[in-house]
Design a protein around this motif. Structure first.
Motif, PDB file in Angstrom:
ATOM      1  N   LEU A 252       0.824  -1.211   0.000  1.00 31.40           N
ATOM      2  CA  LEU A 252       0.000   0.000   0.000  1.00 31.40           C
ATOM      3  C   LEU A 252       0.857   1.260   0.000  1.00 31.40           C
ATOM      4  O   LEU A 252       0.503   2.263  -0.630  1.00 31.40           O
ATOM      5  CB  LEU A 252      -0.925  -0.016   1.224  1.00 31.40           C
ATOM      6  N   GLU A 253       1.987   1.199   0.719  1.00 31.39           N
ATOM      7  CA  GLU A 253       2.887   2.360   0.732  1.00 31.39           C
ATOM      8  C   GLU A 253       3.414   2.648  -0.672  1.00 31.39           C
ATOM      9  O   GLU A 253       3.535   3.809  -1.079  1.00 31.39           O
ATOM     10  CB  GLU A 253       4.047   2.098   1.695  1.00 31.39           C
ATOM     11  N   LYS A 254       3.739   1.585  -1.423  1.00 33.03           N
ATOM     12  CA  LYS A 254       4.206   1.765  -2.795  1.00 33.03           C
ATOM     13  C   LYS A 254       3.117   2.369  -3.685  1.00 33.03           C
ATOM     14  O   LYS A 254       3.408   3.036  -4.677  1.00 33.03           O
ATOM     15  CB  LYS A 254       4.656   0.432  -3.373  1.00 33.03           C
ATOM     16  N   GLN A 255       1.845   2.135  -3.321  1.00 33.66           N
ATOM     17  CA  GLN A 255       0.725   2.702  -4.082  1.00 33.66           C
ATOM     18  C   GLN A 255       0.381   4.121  -3.617  1.00 33.66           C
ATOM     19  O   GLN A 255      -0.600   4.696  -4.074  1.00 33.66           O
ATOM     20  CB  GLN A 255      -0.501   1.799  -3.931  1.00 33.66           C
ATOM     21  N   LYS A 256       1.177   4.661  -2.711  1.00 34.99           N
ATOM     22  CA  LYS A 256       0.960   6.002  -2.153  1.00 34.99           C
ATOM     23  C   LYS A 256      -0.315   6.093  -1.302  1.00 34.99           C
ATOM     24  O   LYS A 256      -0.799   7.193  -1.027  1.00 34.99           O
ATOM     25  CB  LYS A 256       0.891   7.061  -3.265  1.00 34.99           C
ATOM     26  N   ASP A 257      -0.864   4.938  -0.904  1.00 36.32           N
ATOM     27  CA  ASP A 257      -2.036   4.939  -0.023  1.00 36.32           C
ATOM     28  C   ASP A 257      -1.523   4.868   1.420  1.00 36.32           C
ATOM     29  O   ASP A 257      -1.586   3.844   2.093  1.00 36.32           O
ATOM     30  CB  ASP A 257      -2.933   3.738  -0.347  1.00 36.32           C
ATOM     31  N   PHE A 258      -1.011   5.989   1.878  1.00 38.86           N
ATOM     32  CA  PHE A 258      -0.298   6.006   3.144  1.00 38.86           C
ATOM     33  C   PHE A 258      -1.208   5.782   4.351  1.00 38.86           C
ATOM     34  O   PHE A 258      -0.799   5.155   5.334  1.00 38.86           O
ATOM     35  CB  PHE A 258       0.466   7.326   3.290  1.00 38.86           C
ATOM     36  N   SER A 259      -2.439   6.261   4.290  1.00 42.32           N
ATOM     37  CA  SER A 259      -3.349   6.087   5.430  1.00 42.32           C
ATOM     38  C   SER A 259      -3.665   4.608   5.652  1.00 42.32           C
ATOM     39  O   SER A 259      -3.610   4.102   6.782  1.00 42.32           O
ATOM     40  CB  SER A 259      -4.642   6.866   5.188  1.00 42.32           C
ATOM     41  N   GLN A 260      -4.004   3.890   4.568  1.00 43.93           N
ATOM     42  CA  GLN A 260      -4.281   2.456   4.698  1.00 43.93           C
ATOM     43  C   GLN A 260      -3.026   1.684   5.066  1.00 43.93           C
ATOM     44  O   GLN A 260      -3.073   0.730   5.845  1.00 43.93           O
ATOM     45  CB  GLN A 260      -4.875   1.917   3.386  1.00 43.93           C
ATOM     46  N   SER A 261      -1.901   2.087   4.489  1.00 47.50           N
ATOM     47  CA  SER A 261      -0.630   1.430   4.810  1.00 47.50           C
ATOM     48  C   SER A 261      -0.344   1.521   6.300  1.00 47.50           C
ATOM     49  O   SER A 261       0.076   0.542   6.938  1.00 47.50           O
ATOM     50  CB  SER A 261       0.508   2.077   4.023  1.00 47.50           C
ATOM     51  N   LEU A 262      -0.606   2.682   6.886  1.00 47.54           N
ATOM     52  CA  LEU A 262      -0.356   2.895   8.302  1.00 47.54           C
ATOM     53  C   LEU A 262      -1.220   1.968   9.162  1.00 47.54           C
ATOM     54  O   LEU A 262      -0.775   1.464  10.195  1.00 47.54           O
ATOM     55  CB  LEU A 262      -0.628   4.358   8.652  1.00 47.54           C
ATOM     56  N   LYS A 263      -2.460   1.710   8.726  1.00 49.21           N
ATOM     57  CA  LYS A 263      -3.344   0.823   9.491  1.00 49.21           C
ATOM     58  C   LYS A 263      -2.759  -0.585   9.582  1.00 49.21           C
ATOM     59  O   LYS A 263      -2.770  -1.209  10.644  1.00 49.21           O
ATOM     60  CB  LYS A 263      -4.723   0.775   8.836  1.00 49.21           C
ATOM     61  N   PHE A 264      -2.233  -1.106   8.473  1.00 47.55           N
ATOM     62  CA  PHE A 264      -1.667  -2.449   8.486  1.00 47.55           C
ATOM     63  C   PHE A 264      -0.363  -2.488   9.285  1.00 47.55           C
ATOM     64  O   PHE A 264      -0.095  -3.471   9.986  1.00 47.55           O
ATOM     65  CB  PHE A 264      -1.429  -2.935   7.050  1.00 47.55           C
ATOM     66  N   TYR A 265       0.433  -1.439   9.183  1.00 44.43           N
ATOM     67  CA  TYR A 265       1.650  -1.388   9.990  1.00 44.43           C
ATOM     68  C   TYR A 265       1.320  -1.420  11.477  1.00 44.43           C
ATOM     69  O   TYR A 265       2.000  -2.089  12.277  1.00 44.43           O
ATOM     70  CB  TYR A 265       2.455  -0.134   9.659  1.00 44.43           C
ATOM     71  N   LYS A 266       0.281  -0.705  11.868  1.00 41.55           N
ATOM     72  CA  LYS A 266      -0.108  -0.678  13.282  1.00 41.55           C
ATOM     73  C   LYS A 266      -0.567  -2.055  13.752  1.00 41.55           C
ATOM     74  O   LYS A 266      -0.257  -2.473  14.869  1.00 41.55           O
ATOM     75  CB  LYS A 266      -1.211   0.357  13.504  1.00 41.55           C
ATOM     76  N   ARG A 267      -1.304  -2.771  12.905  1.00 36.64           N
ATOM     77  CA  ARG A 267      -1.726  -4.124  13.281  1.00 36.64           C
ATOM     78  C   ARG A 267      -0.519  -5.042  13.454  1.00 36.64           C
ATOM     79  O   ARG A 267      -0.435  -5.803  14.418  1.00 36.64           O
ATOM     80  CB  ARG A 267      -2.654  -4.689  12.204  1.00 36.64           C
ATOM     81  N   GLY A 268       0.401  -4.970  12.503  1.00 37.08           N
ATOM     82  CA  GLY A 268       1.608  -5.792  12.618  1.00 37.08           C
ATOM     83  C   GLY A 268       2.432  -5.410  13.833  1.00 37.08           C
ATOM     84  O   GLY A 268       2.993  -6.277  14.513  1.00 37.08           O
ATOM     85  N   LYS A 269       2.488  -4.114  14.135  1.00 39.11           N
ATOM     86  CA  LYS A 269       3.231  -3.636  15.297  1.00 39.11           C
ATOM     87  C   LYS A 269       2.652  -4.213  16.586  1.00 39.11           C
ATOM     88  O   LYS A 269       3.394  -4.629  17.494  1.00 39.11           O
ATOM     89  CB  LYS A 269       3.179  -2.113  15.321  1.00 39.11           C
ATOM     90  N   GLY A 270       1.312  -4.280  16.655  1.00 39.78           N
ATOM     91  CA  GLY A 270       0.675  -4.831  17.851  1.00 39.78           C
ATOM     92  C   GLY A 270       1.007  -6.296  18.056  1.00 39.78           C
ATOM     93  O   GLY A 270       1.300  -6.737  19.173  1.00 39.78           O
ATOM     94  N   ILE A 271       1.007  -7.077  16.960  1.00 41.45           N
ATOM     95  CA  ILE A 271       1.326  -8.510  17.079  1.00 41.45           C
ATOM     96  C   ILE A 271       2.800  -8.699  17.410  1.00 41.45           C
ATOM     97  O   ILE A 271       3.164  -9.551  18.235  1.00 41.45           O
ATOM     98  CB  ILE A 271       0.959  -9.250  15.777  1.00 41.45           C
ATOM     99  N   ALA A 272       3.677  -7.929  16.765  1.00 41.65           N
ATOM    100  CA  ALA A 272       5.109  -8.049  17.036  1.00 41.65           C
ATOM    101  C   ALA A 272       5.405  -7.780  18.508  1.00 41.65           C
ATOM    102  O   ALA A 272       6.234  -8.455  19.129  1.00 41.65           O
ATOM    103  CB  ALA A 272       5.894  -7.084  16.147  1.00 41.65           C
ATOM    104  N   LYS A 273       4.707  -6.818  19.090  1.00 42.37           N
ATOM    105  CA  LYS A 273       4.884  -6.521  20.510  1.00 42.37           C
ATOM    106  C   LYS A 273       4.350  -7.654  21.370  1.00 42.37           C
ATOM    107  O   LYS A 273       4.952  -8.033  22.384  1.00 42.37           O
ATOM    108  CB  LYS A 273       4.181  -5.209  20.856  1.00 42.37           C
TER     109      LYS A 273
END
Length: 613
Positions: A252-273
């Motif tokens: 999504l980041e490569k598609q310049k859809d930064f808002s949606q990209s951020l949502k998935f990063y946050k989900r992954g961040k929660g699981i990684a923690k």
């Protein structure tokens, strides 16, 4: 490259257990069909192999082979030989694995055992793929596919498609063909769907997503990752779900859809923690910093980048801090009043060091945050007049920022090394000498032997502990005798724990290497050993060093742990970044050869002739 595996086990206990197992099976089938007995041994061997009990598996396979040979049952002899090849391949005994594979091929050809030959060709394809002999691996995969024309075996056919796809998409394959790899993966995907093999389906979806990402087809990549995500969630693969969120956010980041990209990063961040995956957590928050920069959220980016710096340093020092804490706790209840006073002095010195390190790291963090804030403010102005010239300028600023970051990290490492050296010398020369003097005083003036025995015992332990701390901070063996002796000493220490087997070899290294090279390689090996002990589950590791006539210095580090897929490692992985930063002043090259469930190999090459020019 041949890898060595040393099994840590009690030979007598395993031998007794195996003999008991063989006796009970023979007793149960003493009056029944011998062919059935041979199959029982073969299946027992497969179960032991899957559990990692290789000695028991080998024993059962040989007993099955003996029975089938006596019965002159060529097809089953070929099957058992193929099982032995797989067993030794799993144990990284490549010579033995090839011997059994080829013996199985010969027998299966003679008795025209088509299904046995198909399995032989697939296993040989996998073997040569692991050795990166792609041409020979393809030959065997294609032979396997030809045999399958007349055989209805979906699993073997899907595995063949998957193997060919892995070759075409491999980064080291000279004729890398992503379109053909994608076609092979899609064929495997169709079969795995029919077989309802969820685990294999999730892997194929991930491979298809990676190929689409490399082709810059980011929408397709996102869709493939999303399909794999559904399966990983069903089988509760938390690690896989987290990595998929990271991949989907990148697409999504490569598609310049930064808002949606951020949502998935946050989900992954929660699981990684949640699963305490520090390395992937670092990777995710680094990507989130880039997204916040694109969204113009300077404050969020600065806060997250500060967390990135703090966690990066924490992970780097985590193992050393844990070891020091355990040692302190172990002896705390046994110390006398005098020893507690000495411990207080050591603690004050350690606190002073931590305070200095904190000031240095905090200053670096503030500097980094200040650079980012200034950069973001400048970006706001540039965006108003953005054109082709502005885009080129932005790329140049980014490149310089990365170089500055690498230089800062290198300088920090050099400062830490000097400080460790100073503390090591103080501990060894000052505290160690004082303790030795106290011991001599007691030996010369004791009146009551029973009264001073305990004091002497505790003093001896304290002296030994002081030397070990000094050795851990700045090994005297490295300073006095060089890298070869220091690595031998390190591996002997590991071997003495009886938890892991080690092996070391060196060739044409009679002279000392440059001091900077020795220091860099020693701490790289220390970090690799830490990763092996913490993550790999290995029970053996080996190090080999050689210096060639052309001045090329080569260091090879191998372990037999659970391995990993190098392509799945974050590009900004802190561990790899630290290693490459240490090698940068010497133009050193770090190569990684690793396969999931088949251990890992790290190869370092440094040209000594270029250093002397």
């Amino acid at each position: 490259m041949k890898r060595l595996l040393f099994l840590i086990c009690s030979i007598s206990n395993f031998s007794h257990a195996q003999d008991t197992l063989i006796y009970r099976i023979k007793e149960a089938y003493s009056n029944e069909n011998q062919k059935e007995l041979g199959e029982v041994y073969r299946k027992k061997g497969i179960k032991y192999k899957n559990k990692g009990q290789y000695s028991n598996a080998e024993k059962c396979y040989y007993e099955s082979l003996r029975i089938y040979t006596a019965l002159n049952d060529s097809s089953n002899v070929g099957n058992v030989l193929n099982n032995l090849g797989l067993l030794f391949f799993t144990k990284y005994d490549n010579n033995a694995a090839l011997e059994y594979y080829y013996r199985s091929v010969k027998i299966n050809e003679e008795c025209k055992n088509s299904i046995g030959l198909t399995k032989n060709y697939l296993n040989l394809g996998n073997f040569f793929f692991s050795q990166k002999d792609f041409s020979l691996a393809l030959d065997y995969y294609y032979q396997c596919r030809e045999e399958l024309v007349d055989i209805n075996n979906g699993y073997l056919l899907a595995s063949t498609h998957l193997g060919i796809g892995n070759i075409f998409s491999h980064r080291d394959y000279d004729q890398k063909q992503l379109v053909k790899a994608q076609s092979e993966y899609l064929s495997a995907l169709h079969i795995y769907k029919q077989l309802e093999d969820s685990l294999s389906l999730s892997k194929v979806y991930n491979n298809l997503g990676t190929i689409s990402f490399d082709q810059k087809k980011y929408v397709d990549a996102f869709n493939y990752f999303n399909q794999g995500l559904f399966i990983k969630e069903q089988i509760n693969d938390q690690k896989g779900v987290m990595v998929t969120y990271l991949n989907m956010g990148s697409a999504l980041e490569k598609q310049k859809d930064f808002s949606q990209s951020l949502k998935f990063y946050k989900r992954g961040k929660g699981i990684a923690k949640e699963i305490s995956d520090a390395e992937d957590y670092l990777h995710i928050i680094y990507n989130m910093v880039n997204v916040y920069m694109e969204l113009g959220k300077a404050d969020s980016a600065a806060t997250l980048f500060a967390e990135y710096n703090e966690l990066r340093d924490s992970v780097f020092n985590e193992e050393k801090s844990r070891q020091l804490t355990e040692l302190q706790t172990q002896y705390e209840t046994e110390k006398t009043t005098k020893e507690l006073e000495l411990q207080k002095i050591a603690t004050q010195e350690k606190t002073s060091l931590n305070r200095i390190l904190f000031i240095v790291l905090f200053s670096l963090g503030l500097l980094s945050v200040a650079v980012i804030v200034l950069f973001l403010q400048r970006q706001k102005v540039i965006k108003k007049l953005r054109n082709k010239e502005d885009e080129l300028h932005k790329q140049e600023v980014t490149r310089l920022q990365k170089e500055q970051d690498i230089q800062s990290l290198h300088a920090m490492m050099e400062g830490q090394q000097q400080e460790r050296q100073r503390i090591a010398e103080d501990l060894h020369d000052r505290l160690g000498a004082k303790l030795s003097a106290i011991k001599l005083f007691h030996e010369s003036s004791r009146a009551d032997i029973n009264k001073f025995d305990k004091v002497d015992e505790m003093l001896n332990e304290t002296i030994i502990e002081t030397r070990e701390i000094a050795h851990n901070l700045a090994p005297s063996v490295l300073t006095k005798y060089g890298l070869v002796q220091a690595l031998q000493d390190l591996l002997e220490t590991l071997q003495s724990t009886n938890k892991i087997q080690t092996q070391f070899s060196s060739t044409n290294l009679n002279k000392r290497l440059p001091e900077g090279v020795e220091t860099a390689l020693y701490y790289i090996v220390q970090e690799l050993v830490t990763n092996t002990l913490r993550h790999s589950g290995a029970d053996s590791l080996s190090i080999s060093m050689s210096c060639h006539d052309d001045g090329l210095l080569n260091l090879c580090y191998e372990d037999n742990g659970k391995g990993f897929d190098p392509s799945s490692l974050p590009k900004d992985s802190m561990g790899l970044r630290n290693m490459r930063t240490r090698l940068a002043p010497f133009a050193g090259i770090l190569s990684i050869d690793a396969v999931p469930n088949h251990g890992a190999t790290f190869i370092i090459d440094i040209s000594l002739l270029e250093l002397s020019v």
